[in-house]
Enzyme design. Sequence first.
Site, PDB file in Angstrom:
ATOM      1  N   ARG A  97       0.959  -1.178  -0.010  1.00 22.34           N
ATOM      2  CA  ARG A  97      -0.062   0.064  -0.038  1.00 22.34           C
ATOM      3  C   ARG A  97       1.001   1.236  -0.036  1.00 22.34           C
ATOM      4  N   GLU A 140      13.648  14.901   6.871  1.00 24.67           N
ATOM      5  CA  GLU A 140      15.113  15.109   6.765  1.00 24.67           C
ATOM      6  C   GLU A 140      15.761  14.471   8.198  1.00 24.67           C
ATOM      7  N   PRO A 141      16.926  13.987   8.108  1.00 23.62           N
ATOM      8  CA  PRO A 141      17.528  13.522   9.245  1.00 23.62           C
ATOM      9  C   PRO A 141      17.015  14.118  10.700  1.00 23.62           C
ATOM     10  N   ILE A 170      12.842   7.519   3.061  1.00 14.82           N
ATOM     11  CA  ILE A 170      11.988   7.733   1.925  1.00 14.82           C
ATOM     12  C   ILE A 170      11.466   6.463   1.286  1.00 14.82           C
ATOM     13  N   GLY A 347      -1.653 -18.127  19.322  1.00  9.83           N
ATOM     14  CA  GLY A 347      -0.674 -18.560  20.112  1.00  9.83           C
ATOM     15  C   GLY A 347       0.758 -18.513  19.817  1.00  9.83           C
ATOM     16  N   GLU A 371       3.777   9.576   7.933  1.00 14.10           N
ATOM     17  CA  GLU A 371       2.667  10.467   7.507  1.00 14.10           C
ATOM     18  C   GLU A 371       1.945  11.379   8.830  1.00 14.10           C
ATOM     19  N   HIS A 374       1.594   9.502  15.642  1.00  8.96           N
ATOM     20  CA  HIS A 374       0.218   9.206  16.393  1.00  8.96           C
ATOM     21  C   HIS A 374      -0.105  10.702  17.333  1.00  8.96           C
TER      22      HIS A 374
HETATM   23  P1  TGC Z   1       1.799  25.220  10.377  1.00  4.75           P
HETATM   24  O1  TGC Z   1       2.363  26.444  10.941  1.00  4.75           O
HETATM   25  O2  TGC Z   1       0.566  24.434  11.066  1.00  4.75           O
HETATM   26  O3  TGC Z   1       1.460  25.256   8.861  1.00  4.75           O
HETATM   27  C1  TGC Z   1       2.093  25.558   7.934  1.00  4.75           C
HETATM   28  C2  TGC Z   1       1.630  25.984   6.836  1.00  4.75           C
HETATM   29  O4  TGC Z   1       1.249  24.708   6.232  1.00  4.75           O
HETATM   30  C3  TGC Z   1      -0.362  24.777   5.965  1.00  4.75           C
HETATM   31  N1  TGC Z   1      -0.889  23.199   6.278  1.00  4.75           N
HETATM   32  C4  TGC Z   1      -1.570  22.560   5.638  1.00  4.75           C
HETATM   33  N2  TGC Z   1      -2.081  23.051   4.233  1.00  4.75           N
HETATM   34  C5  TGC Z   1      -2.676  21.775   3.630  1.00  4.75           C
HETATM   35  N3  TGC Z   1      -2.857  20.717   4.337  1.00  4.75           N
HETATM   36  C6  TGC Z   1      -2.466  20.331   5.544  1.00  4.75           C
HETATM   37  N4  TGC Z   1      -2.656  19.328   5.884  1.00  4.75           N
HETATM   38  C7  TGC Z   1      -1.748  21.589   6.196  1.00  4.75           C
HETATM   39  N5  TGC Z   1      -1.177  21.566   7.400  1.00  4.75           N
HETATM   40  C8  TGC Z   1      -0.611  22.726   7.481  1.00  4.75           C
HETATM   41  C9  TGC Z   1      -0.776  25.884   7.157  1.00  4.75           C
HETATM   42  O5  TGC Z   1      -1.941  26.323   6.806  1.00  4.75           O
HETATM   43  C10 TGC Z   1       0.507  26.808   6.867  1.00  4.75           C
HETATM   44  O6  TGC Z   1       0.085  27.392   5.540  1.00  4.75           O
HETATM   45  P2  TGC Z   1       0.415  29.038   5.350  1.00  4.75           P
HETATM   46  O7  TGC Z   1      -0.201  29.462   4.198  1.00  4.75           O
HETATM   47  O8  TGC Z   1      -0.428  29.504   6.459  1.00  4.75           O
HETATM   48  O9  TGC Z   1       1.780  29.199   5.615  1.00  4.75           O
HETATM   49  O10 TGC Z   1       2.978  24.222  10.444  1.00  4.75           O
HETATM   50  P3  TGC Z   1       3.972  23.757  11.671  1.00  4.75           P
HETATM   51  O11 TGC Z   1       5.402  23.973  11.216  1.00  4.75           O
HETATM   52  O12 TGC Z   1       3.549  24.347  12.925  1.00  4.75           O
HETATM   53  O13 TGC Z   1       3.718  22.313  11.693  1.00  4.75           O
HETATM   54  C11 TGC Z   1       2.468  21.552  11.831  1.00  4.75           C
HETATM   55  C12 TGC Z   1       2.309  20.055  11.865  1.00  4.75           C
HETATM   56  C13 TGC Z   1       3.359  19.702  13.022  1.00  4.75           C
HETATM   57  C14 TGC Z   1       1.040  19.778  12.112  1.00  4.75           C
HETATM   58  C15 TGC Z   1       2.890  19.344  10.609  1.00  4.75           C
HETATM   59  O14 TGC Z   1       3.978  20.072   9.998  1.00  4.75           O
HETATM   60  C16 TGC Z   1       2.846  18.052  10.678  1.00  4.75           C
HETATM   61  O15 TGC Z   1       1.836  17.463  10.188  1.00  4.75           O
HETATM   62  N6  TGC Z   1       4.093  17.121  10.578  1.00  4.75           N
HETATM   63  C17 TGC Z   1       4.065  15.724  10.538  1.00  4.75           C
HETATM   64  C18 TGC Z   1       4.867  15.702   9.139  1.00  4.75           C
HETATM   65  C19 TGC Z   1       4.553  14.655   8.589  1.00  4.75           C
HETATM   66  O16 TGC Z   1       3.526  13.847   8.323  1.00  4.75           O
HETATM   67  N7  TGC Z   1       5.358  13.906   7.576  1.00  4.75           N
HETATM   68  C20 TGC Z   1       5.185  13.085   6.666  1.00  4.75           C
HETATM   69  C21 TGC Z   1       6.335  12.936   5.921  1.00  4.75           C
HETATM   70  S1  TGC Z   1       5.905  11.915   4.151  1.00  4.75           S
HETATM   71  C22 TGC Z   1       5.931  10.361   4.904  1.00  4.75           C
HETATM   72  O17 TGC Z   1       5.775  10.118   6.012  1.00  4.75           O
HETATM   73  C23 TGC Z   1       5.249   9.376   3.777  1.00  4.75           C
HETATM   74  S2  TGC Z   1       5.191   7.693   4.319  1.00  4.75           S
HETATM   75  C24 TGC Z   1       4.784   7.520   2.858  1.00  4.75           C
HETATM   76  C25 TGC Z   1       4.201   5.948   2.887  1.00  4.75           C
HETATM   77  O18 TGC Z   1       5.329   4.777   2.722  1.00  4.75           O
HETATM   78  O19 TGC Z   1       3.138   5.510   2.887  1.00  4.75           O
HETATM   79  P1  FAD Z   2      10.333  12.836  15.401  1.00  2.00           P
HETATM   80  O1  FAD Z   2       9.829  13.957  14.626  1.00  2.00           O
HETATM   81  O2  FAD Z   2      11.895  12.809  15.896  1.00  2.00           O
HETATM   82  O3  FAD Z   2       9.545  12.224  16.608  1.00  2.00           O
HETATM   83  C1  FAD Z   2      10.033  11.501  17.878  1.00  2.00           C
HETATM   84  C2  FAD Z   2       8.981  11.348  19.034  1.00  2.00           C
HETATM   85  O4  FAD Z   2       8.679  12.852  19.163  1.00  2.00           O
HETATM   86  C3  FAD Z   2       7.560  10.948  18.159  1.00  2.00           C
HETATM   87  O5  FAD Z   2       6.829  10.138  19.270  1.00  2.00           O
HETATM   88  C4  FAD Z   2       6.810  12.171  18.109  1.00  2.00           C
HETATM   89  O6  FAD Z   2       5.199  11.908  18.103  1.00  2.00           O
HETATM   90  C5  FAD Z   2       7.398  13.028  19.271  1.00  2.00           C
HETATM   91  N1  FAD Z   2       7.071  14.385  19.027  1.00  2.00           N
HETATM   92  C6  FAD Z   2       7.705  15.307  17.909  1.00  2.00           C
HETATM   93  N2  FAD Z   2       7.215  16.420  18.074  1.00  2.00           N
HETATM   94  C7  FAD Z   2       6.598  16.443  19.212  1.00  2.00           C
HETATM   95  C8  FAD Z   2       5.745  17.720  19.784  1.00  2.00           C
HETATM   96  N3  FAD Z   2       5.841  18.753  19.129  1.00  2.00           N
HETATM   97  N4  FAD Z   2       5.141  17.153  20.584  1.00  2.00           N
HETATM   98  C9  FAD Z   2       5.092  16.102  21.185  1.00  2.00           C
HETATM   99  N5  FAD Z   2       5.686  15.219  20.610  1.00  2.00           N
HETATM  100  C10 FAD Z   2       6.373  15.279  19.551  1.00  2.00           C
HETATM  101  N6  FAD Z   2       9.088  10.703   5.024  1.00  2.00           N
HETATM  102  C11 FAD Z   2       9.185  11.324   3.773  1.00  2.00           C
HETATM  103  O7  FAD Z   2       9.403  12.354   3.655  1.00  2.00           O
HETATM  104  N7  FAD Z   2       8.964  10.399   2.700  1.00  2.00           N
HETATM  105  C12 FAD Z   2       8.515   8.965   2.832  1.00  2.00           C
HETATM  106  O8  FAD Z   2       8.294   8.424   1.752  1.00  2.00           O
HETATM  107  C13 FAD Z   2       8.741   8.416   4.113  1.00  2.00           C
HETATM  108  N8  FAD Z   2       8.654   7.147   4.067  1.00  2.00           N
HETATM  109  C14 FAD Z   2       8.961   6.661   5.489  1.00  2.00           C
HETATM  110  C15 FAD Z   2       8.887   5.114   5.493  1.00  2.00           C
HETATM  111  C16 FAD Z   2       9.146   4.570   6.832  1.00  2.00           C
HETATM  112  C17 FAD Z   2       9.445   3.048   6.900  1.00  2.00           C
HETATM  113  C18 FAD Z   2       9.287   5.412   7.836  1.00  2.00           C
HETATM  114  C19 FAD Z   2       9.426   4.967   9.193  1.00  2.00           C
HETATM  115  C20 FAD Z   2       9.175   6.735   7.798  1.00  2.00           C
HETATM  116  C21 FAD Z   2       9.007   7.383   6.597  1.00  2.00           C
HETATM  117  N9  FAD Z   2       8.984   8.922   6.442  1.00  2.00           N
HETATM  118  C22 FAD Z   2       8.903   9.536   5.097  1.00  2.00           C
HETATM  119  C23 FAD Z   2       9.103   9.629   7.729  1.00  2.00           C
HETATM  120  C24 FAD Z   2       8.211   9.937   8.495  1.00  2.00           C
HETATM  121  O9  FAD Z   2       7.208  10.699   8.171  1.00  2.00           O
HETATM  122  C25 FAD Z   2       8.808  10.541   9.856  1.00  2.00           C
HETATM  123  O10 FAD Z   2       9.081   9.241  10.438  1.00  2.00           O
HETATM  124  C26 FAD Z   2       7.792  10.868  10.687  1.00  2.00           C
HETATM  125  O11 FAD Z   2       7.091  12.323  10.322  1.00  2.00           O
HETATM  126  C27 FAD Z   2       8.378  11.358  12.294  1.00  2.00           C
HETATM  127  O12 FAD Z   2       9.401  12.078  12.037  1.00  2.00           O
HETATM  128  P2  FAD Z   2      10.685  11.369  13.109  1.00  2.00           P
HETATM  129  O13 FAD Z   2      10.937   9.655  12.417  1.00  2.00           O
HETATM  130  O14 FAD Z   2      12.044  12.110  12.708  1.00  2.00           O
HETATM  131  O15 FAD Z   2      10.389  11.282  14.398  1.00  2.00           O
END
Ligand code: TGC
Ligand code: FAD
Length: 392
Positions: A97, A140-141, A170, A347, A371, A374
């Site tokens: 997925r 990023e790291p 990634i 089991g 993404e 939690h």
């Molecule tokens: P914040 O100040 O809240 O927002 C900055 C700007 O971003 C806008 N925004 C959004 N826009 C559209 N959709 C959303 N879901 C949005 N969330 C925020 C916001 O409106 C603002 O826009 P503007 O125009 O005012 O500048 O940002 P923050 O720096 O305080 O961070 C908020 C936080 C922590 C919620 C957010 O950055 C976050 O969700 N962090 C988690 C990072 C994450 O999900 N990373 C995922 C990496 S990709 C991945 O994991 C792929 S796994 C792939 C797989 O194998 O399936």
């Molecule tokens: P951190 O951000 O360092 O978090 C560590 C812990 O601290 C977590 O429990 C978190 O909840 C907690 N924490 C952090 N900030 C706060 C806060 N403000 N308040 C309370 N608790 C907090 N990324 C991509 O860009 N592209 C991809 O394709 C992709 N694929 C992935 C595939 C795998 C198998 C994995 C494991 C990760 C992937 N990721 C990808 C990265 C993924 O999105 C990150 O691992 C995730 O966003 C968390 O970042 P981190 O691992 O640096 O943890």
Amino acid sequence: MRTDRFQHPDHYLMDELLTEEHKLIRDTVRAWVKKELSPIIEDYAQRAEFPKHIIRGLGEIGAFGPSLPAEYGCGGMDQISYGIIMQELERCDSGIRSTASVQGSLVMYPIYKYGSEEQRRKYLPKLASGEMMGCFGLTEPDHGSNPGGMTTNFKDMGDHYLLNGAKMWISNAPFADIAVVWAKNEAGKIHGLIVERGMEGFTTPETHNKWSLRASATGELVFDNVKVPKENLLPNISGLKGPMGCLDSARYGIAWGAIGAAMDCYDSALNYAKERVQFDKPIAAFQLTQKKLAEMLTEITKAQLLTWRLGVLKNEDRASTPQISMAKRNNVEMALHVAREARQIHGGMGITGEYPIMRHMMNLESVVTYEGTHDIHLLITGMDITGMPAFR
Ligand code: TGC
Ligand code: FAD
């Protein structure tokens, strides 16, 4: 090799809420999964290898960008169809997925939504068919939950951009043909760039020794003075809202996908409990086993209802980020709990590759983190309720 006898639980007659087209899509993907994936997935996961030969098949069943328009070679389906496809793929394995949701939601979607018409025509048809694969570089790291702090950057050199930095964790990176990379320009503004394999200074080292998502390839993206042509910048977006908008779509797919993993664990546990005899009775006849099964089905049913409603809102373009966060967070946690209970019902057999339970459980330990973790999703809900961000 396990024979895949999966049947989905439908305690609240959710099928009645689906159209004939939805059911046809589900049956087609499920049949493909049973034939092409179920027989091999355990072996690939044990060997920590992504089954690359299935890519074209995934393209043929419409798993790449199913809800993007048909004029770019995509499926033109609704959002519930997209969710169903993710559910059926993750029913087999979260890593499969992942491959599909990264391609569709994190590579094709930004090119469609933020790209130029030339970029759409150049990349989307090939990505839809699986002729070309992509990955998404945000994390990023030193910047995971806080992607806005990224340090990957590009400079305007007149006739090209010069890209430097590194992305980590990634999905699909080791074999992707292109990467949608989020980086800051000299003014500190985030933009998306399409980086192609073969560009000098661009490497994708694989991440080894994972205990989770073993059938999915994960890697780094390293940019060492990479010359990126100017036409590879996504012209119609700037700021963190660019990557975050893509994440809304991918997180929605995960909400559906996690239900698939939970349903597979439940189905396996139910069958095992009916067949396994202890103290002269099937273990399904014991109250404690029934408690586990009843609670698993209750939680799956609640998640099915939540997610179907989210799909309706998504079809109407009314699903908000906090609503998507709630479903991603709830459903992944639910699936992890179901997997742990199913493991107990099996089991000792539950820890072997004879059954899918342990693989699902370990996969879900990544899904609960990527993404948005939690806890980050909880904070998104908290901010929505109170209007007060508690991230900093
Ligand atoms: P914040 O100040 O809240 O927002 C900055 C700007 O971003 C806008 N925004 C959004 N826009 C559209 N959709 C959303 N879901 C949005 N969330 C925020 C916001 O409106 C603002 O826009 P503007 O125009 O005012 O500048 O940002 P923050 O720096 O305080 O961070 C908020 C936080 C922590 C919620 C957010 O950055 C976050 O969700 N962090 C988690 C990072 C994450 O999900 N990373 C995922 C990496 S990709 C991945 O994991 C792929 S796994 C792939 C797989 O194998 O399936
Ligand atoms: P951190 O951000 O360092 O978090 C560590 C812990 O601290 C977590 O429990 C978190 O909840 C907690 N924490 C952090 N900030 C706060 C806060 N403000 N308040 C309370 N608790 C907090 N990324 C991509 O860009 N592209 C991809 O394709 C992709 N694929 C992935 C595939 C795998 C198998 C994995 C494991 C990760 C992937 N990721 C990808 C990265 C993924 O999105 C990150 O691992 C995730 O966003 C968390 O970042 P981190 O691992 O640096 O943890």
